[in-house]
Design a protein around this motif. Structure first.
Motif, mmCIF file in Angstrom:
data_model
loop_
_atom_site.group_PDB
_atom_site.id
_atom_site.type_symbol
_atom_site.label_atom_id
_atom_site.label_comp_id
_atom_site.label_asym_id
_atom_site.label_seq_id
_atom_site.Cartn_x
_atom_site.Cartn_y
_atom_site.Cartn_z
ATOM 1 N N ASP A 55 0.716 -1.449 -0.038
ATOM 2 C CA ASP A 55 -0.029 -0.023 -0.003
ATOM 3 C C ASP A 55 0.799 1.387 -0.017
ATOM 4 O OD1 ASP A 55 -2.363 -1.502 0.049
ATOM 5 O OD2 ASP A 55 -2.334 -1.374 2.180
ATOM 6 N N PHE A 56 0.402 2.262 -0.761
ATOM 7 C CA PHE A 56 1.062 3.587 -0.695
ATOM 8 C C PHE A 56 0.602 4.360 0.170
ATOM 9 C CE2 PHE A 56 2.033 7.896 -2.522
ATOM 10 C CZ PHE A 56 3.481 7.682 -2.944
ATOM 11 N N ASN A 57 1.405 4.394 1.413
ATOM 12 C CA ASN A 57 0.976 5.243 2.708
ATOM 13 C C ASN A 57 2.038 6.146 2.991
ATOM 14 O OD1 ASN A 57 2.509 3.364 3.669
ATOM 15 N ND2 ASN A 57 0.942 2.436 5.154
ATOM 16 N N VAL A 58 2.679 6.905 1.732
ATOM 17 C CA VAL A 58 3.534 7.603 2.337
ATOM 18 C C VAL A 58 2.991 9.134 2.706
ATOM 19 C CG1 VAL A 58 5.752 8.823 1.090
ATOM 20 C CG2 VAL A 58 5.119 6.211 0.701
ATOM 21 N N LYS A 59 3.621 9.720 3.882
ATOM 22 C CA LYS A 59 2.901 10.840 4.237
ATOM 23 C C LYS A 59 4.139 11.933 4.029
ATOM 24 C CE LYS A 59 -0.987 9.309 6.661
ATOM 25 N NZ LYS A 59 -1.435 8.432 5.709
ATOM 26 N N THR A 60 5.245 11.386 4.189
ATOM 27 C CA THR A 60 6.428 12.488 4.292
ATOM 28 C C THR A 60 7.451 12.031 3.539
ATOM 29 O OG1 THR A 60 7.199 11.372 6.242
ATOM 30 C CG2 THR A 60 5.750 13.247 6.753
ATOM 31 N N TRP A 61 8.452 12.861 3.117
ATOM 32 C CA TRP A 61 9.509 12.356 2.252
ATOM 33 C C TRP A 61 10.257 11.260 3.018
ATOM 34 C CZ3 TRP A 61 10.034 13.221 -2.590
ATOM 35 C CH2 TRP A 61 9.402 14.440 -3.093
ATOM 36 N N GLY A 62 10.349 11.307 4.153
ATOM 37 C CA GLY A 62 11.066 9.999 4.997
ATOM 38 C C GLY A 62 10.586 8.787 4.950
ATOM 39 N N ASP A 63 9.255 8.906 4.542
ATOM 40 C CA ASP A 63 8.467 7.470 4.129
ATOM 41 C C ASP A 63 8.806 6.617 3.082
ATOM 42 O OD1 ASP A 63 7.357 7.852 6.796
ATOM 43 O OD2 ASP A 63 5.531 8.550 5.871
ATOM 44 N N TYR A 64 9.594 7.484 2.093
ATOM 45 C CA TYR A 64 9.686 6.958 0.742
ATOM 46 C C TYR A 64 10.529 5.678 0.847
ATOM 47 C CZ TYR A 64 7.259 9.896 -2.000
ATOM 48 O OH TYR A 64 6.190 10.714 -2.859
ATOM 49 N N PRO A 65 12.003 5.805 1.450
ATOM 50 C CA PRO A 65 12.934 4.789 1.600
ATOM 51 C C PRO A 65 12.255 3.329 2.129
ATOM 52 C CG PRO A 65 13.855 6.654 2.432
ATOM 53 C CD PRO A 65 12.380 7.185 2.307
ATOM 54 N N ASP A 66 11.371 3.523 2.847
ATOM 55 C CA ASP A 66 10.694 2.240 3.527
ATOM 56 C C ASP A 66 9.824 1.735 2.452
ATOM 57 O OD1 ASP A 66 9.970 0.306 5.568
ATOM 58 O OD2 ASP A 66 8.191 1.272 5.732
ATOM 59 N N TYR A 67 9.176 2.588 1.798
ATOM 60 C CA TYR A 67 8.280 2.095 0.611
ATOM 61 C C TYR A 67 8.960 1.467 -0.311
ATOM 62 C CZ TYR A 67 4.755 1.896 -2.781
ATOM 63 O OH TYR A 67 3.922 1.796 -3.949
ATOM 64 N N VAL A 68 10.188 2.070 -0.996
ATOM 65 C CA VAL A 68 11.011 1.444 -1.814
ATOM 66 C C VAL A 68 11.421 0.295 -1.432
ATOM 67 C CG1 VAL A 68 13.105 2.064 -3.114
ATOM 68 C CG2 VAL A 68 11.491 3.675 -2.790
ATOM 69 N N ALA A 69 12.121 0.136 -0.320
ATOM 70 C CA ALA A 69 12.332 -1.153 0.335
ATOM 71 C C ALA A 69 11.672 -2.460 0.160
ATOM 72 C CB ALA A 69 12.968 -0.966 1.560
ATOM 73 N N ARG A 70 9.957 -2.023 0.582
ATOM 74 C CA ARG A 70 8.964 -3.073 0.450
ATOM 75 C C ARG A 70 8.907 -3.480 -1.011
ATOM 76 N NH1 ARG A 70 4.239 -0.741 3.167
ATOM 77 N NH2 ARG A 70 5.147 1.084 3.125
ATOM 78 N N LEU A 71 8.706 -2.450 -1.831
ATOM 79 C CA LEU A 71 8.554 -2.744 -3.199
ATOM 80 C C LEU A 71 9.889 -3.419 -3.693
ATOM 81 C CD1 LEU A 71 7.598 0.603 -4.938
ATOM 82 C CD2 LEU A 71 6.427 -1.418 -5.029
ATOM 83 N N HIS A 72 11.209 -3.365 -3.398
ATOM 84 C CA HIS A 72 12.104 -4.328 -3.729
ATOM 85 C C HIS A 72 11.958 -5.619 -3.358
ATOM 86 C CE1 HIS A 72 15.035 -1.787 -6.142
ATOM 87 N NE2 HIS A 72 14.742 -0.677 -5.056
ATOM 88 N N LEU A 73 11.446 -5.717 -2.203
ATOM 89 C CA LEU A 73 11.026 -7.113 -1.672
ATOM 90 C C LEU A 73 9.980 -7.995 -2.375
ATOM 91 C CD1 LEU A 73 11.018 -6.462 2.190
ATOM 92 C CD2 LEU A 73 12.876 -7.970 0.920
ATOM 93 N N VAL A 74 8.945 -6.939 -2.771
ATOM 94 C CA VAL A 74 8.067 -7.871 -3.397
ATOM 95 C C VAL A 74 8.667 -8.018 -4.947
ATOM 96 C CG1 VAL A 74 5.883 -7.094 -4.903
ATOM 97 C CG2 VAL A 74 5.971 -6.633 -2.453
ATOM 98 N N LEU A 75 9.365 -7.202 -5.620
ATOM 99 C CA LEU A 75 9.917 -7.682 -6.790
ATOM 100 C C LEU A 75 10.863 -8.843 -6.813
ATOM 101 C CD1 LEU A 75 10.702 -4.163 -8.322
ATOM 102 C CD2 LEU A 75 8.984 -5.924 -9.231
ATOM 103 N N ALA A 76 11.498 -8.739 -5.554
ATOM 104 C CA ALA A 76 12.496 -9.968 -5.459
ATOM 105 C C ALA A 76 11.635 -11.407 -5.412
ATOM 106 C CB ALA A 76 13.500 -9.827 -4.412
#
Length: 106
Positions: A55-76
Protein backbone atom coordinates in the motif's frame (compact mmCIF):
# COMPACT_ATOMS: atom_id res chain seq x y z
CA UNK A 1 -16.34 -56.98 -74.80
CA UNK A 2 -13.04 -58.71 -74.71
CA UNK A 3 -11.22 -55.68 -73.32
CA UNK A 4 -13.69 -55.35 -70.42
CA UNK A 5 -13.19 -59.01 -69.58
CA UNK A 6 -9.40 -58.62 -69.73
CA UNK A 7 -9.46 -55.59 -67.44
CA UNK A 8 -11.65 -57.45 -64.95
CA UNK A 9 -9.22 -60.38 -64.97
CA UNK A 10 -6.32 -58.01 -64.57
CA UNK A 11 -8.08 -56.40 -61.63
CA UNK A 12 -8.67 -59.74 -59.93
CA UNK A 13 -5.18 -61.06 -60.56
CA UNK A 14 -3.09 -58.03 -59.59
CA UNK A 15 -4.85 -55.28 -57.69
CA UNK A 16 -6.78 -57.44 -55.23
CA UNK A 17 -3.79 -59.57 -54.13
CA UNK A 18 -1.54 -56.52 -53.88
CA UNK A 19 -4.04 -54.66 -51.69
CA UNK A 20 -4.49 -57.74 -49.48
CA UNK A 21 -0.73 -58.05 -49.16
CA UNK A 22 -0.45 -54.39 -48.14
CA UNK A 23 -3.14 -54.92 -45.54
CA UNK A 24 -1.27 -57.87 -44.06
CA UNK A 25 2.01 -55.96 -44.02
CA UNK A 26 0.48 -53.06 -42.16
CA UNK A 27 -0.62 -55.50 -39.46
CA UNK A 28 3.02 -56.51 -38.93
CA UNK A 29 4.22 -53.01 -38.20
CA UNK A 30 5.47 -52.02 -34.75
CA UNK A 31 3.11 -50.92 -32.07
CA UNK A 32 3.14 -47.21 -31.35
CA UNK A 33 5.39 -46.26 -28.47
CA UNK A 34 3.69 -45.47 -25.20
CA UNK A 35 3.49 -41.74 -24.58
CA UNK A 36 4.04 -40.80 -20.92
CA UNK A 37 1.21 -38.85 -19.37
CA UNK A 38 1.88 -35.32 -18.21
CA UNK A 39 1.15 -34.50 -14.58
CA UNK A 40 -2.22 -32.91 -13.95
CA UNK A 41 -0.76 -30.01 -11.99
CA UNK A 42 2.25 -28.63 -13.81
CA UNK A 43 2.89 -25.58 -11.62
CA UNK A 44 1.90 -25.45 -7.93
CA UNK A 45 -0.94 -23.03 -7.27
CA UNK A 46 1.00 -21.07 -4.62
CA UNK A 47 3.50 -20.00 -7.31
CA UNK A 48 0.71 -18.52 -9.43
CA UNK A 49 -0.58 -16.03 -6.87
CA UNK A 50 -0.17 -12.44 -8.03
CA UNK A 51 2.47 -10.29 -6.38
CA UNK A 52 0.75 -7.17 -5.12
CA UNK A 53 2.57 -3.91 -4.48
CA UNK A 54 2.49 -2.71 -0.88
CA UNK A 55 0.00 0.00 0.00
CA UNK A 56 1.16 3.49 -0.85
CA UNK A 57 0.76 5.20 2.50
CA UNK A 58 3.64 7.66 2.19
CA UNK A 59 2.91 10.88 4.06
CA UNK A 60 6.36 12.47 4.27
CA UNK A 61 9.59 12.30 2.28
CA UNK A 62 11.11 10.15 5.00
CA UNK A 63 8.55 7.37 4.30
CA UNK A 64 9.82 6.82 0.74
CA UNK A 65 12.91 4.71 1.59
CA UNK A 66 10.75 2.25 3.54
CA UNK A 67 8.22 2.06 0.69
CA UNK A 68 10.98 1.54 -1.89
CA UNK A 69 12.50 -1.24 0.26
CA UNK A 70 9.12 -2.98 0.46
CA UNK A 71 8.72 -2.66 -3.32
CA UNK A 72 12.15 -4.24 -3.84
CA UNK A 73 11.14 -7.16 -1.59
CA UNK A 74 7.95 -7.71 -3.61
CA UNK A 75 9.93 -7.60 -6.87
CA UNK A 76 12.50 -10.06 -5.50
CA UNK A 77 9.69 -12.43 -4.46
CA UNK A 78 8.05 -12.21 -7.90
CA UNK A 79 11.37 -12.79 -9.66
CA UNK A 80 12.12 -15.84 -7.51
CA UNK A 81 8.64 -17.21 -8.26
CA UNK A 82 9.19 -16.71 -11.98
CA UNK A 83 12.57 -18.47 -11.71
CA UNK A 84 10.97 -21.46 -9.96
CA UNK A 85 8.18 -21.66 -12.55
CA UNK A 86 10.74 -21.51 -15.36
CA UNK A 87 12.75 -24.33 -13.78
CA UNK A 88 9.57 -26.42 -13.39
CA UNK A 89 8.51 -25.90 -16.99
CA UNK A 90 11.98 -26.26 -18.50
CA UNK A 91 13.95 -28.55 -16.14
CA UNK A 92 16.80 -29.19 -18.59
CA UNK A 93 17.34 -25.55 -19.52
CA UNK A 94 20.79 -24.75 -18.16
CA UNK A 95 20.59 -21.04 -18.90
CA UNK A 96 17.97 -20.34 -16.20
CA UNK A 97 20.04 -21.98 -13.45
CA UNK A 98 23.19 -20.29 -14.70
CA UNK A 99 21.45 -16.89 -14.59
CA UNK A 100 20.25 -17.48 -11.03
CA UNK A 101 23.79 -18.47 -9.99
CA UNK A 102 25.14 -15.27 -11.54
CA UNK A 103 22.56 -13.17 -9.68
CA UNK A 104 23.38 -14.84 -6.36
CA UNK A 105 27.10 -14.22 -6.78
CA UNK A 106 26.56 -10.48 -7.31
Amino acid sequence: MLSVRNSAMLWRRTVVPVSLCLLMLSACSERPSVVPLAPEILVPRNLLTPCLAPDFNVKTWGDYPDYVARLHLVLAKCNSTITVITELLYPFNETSSEKSNIRESK
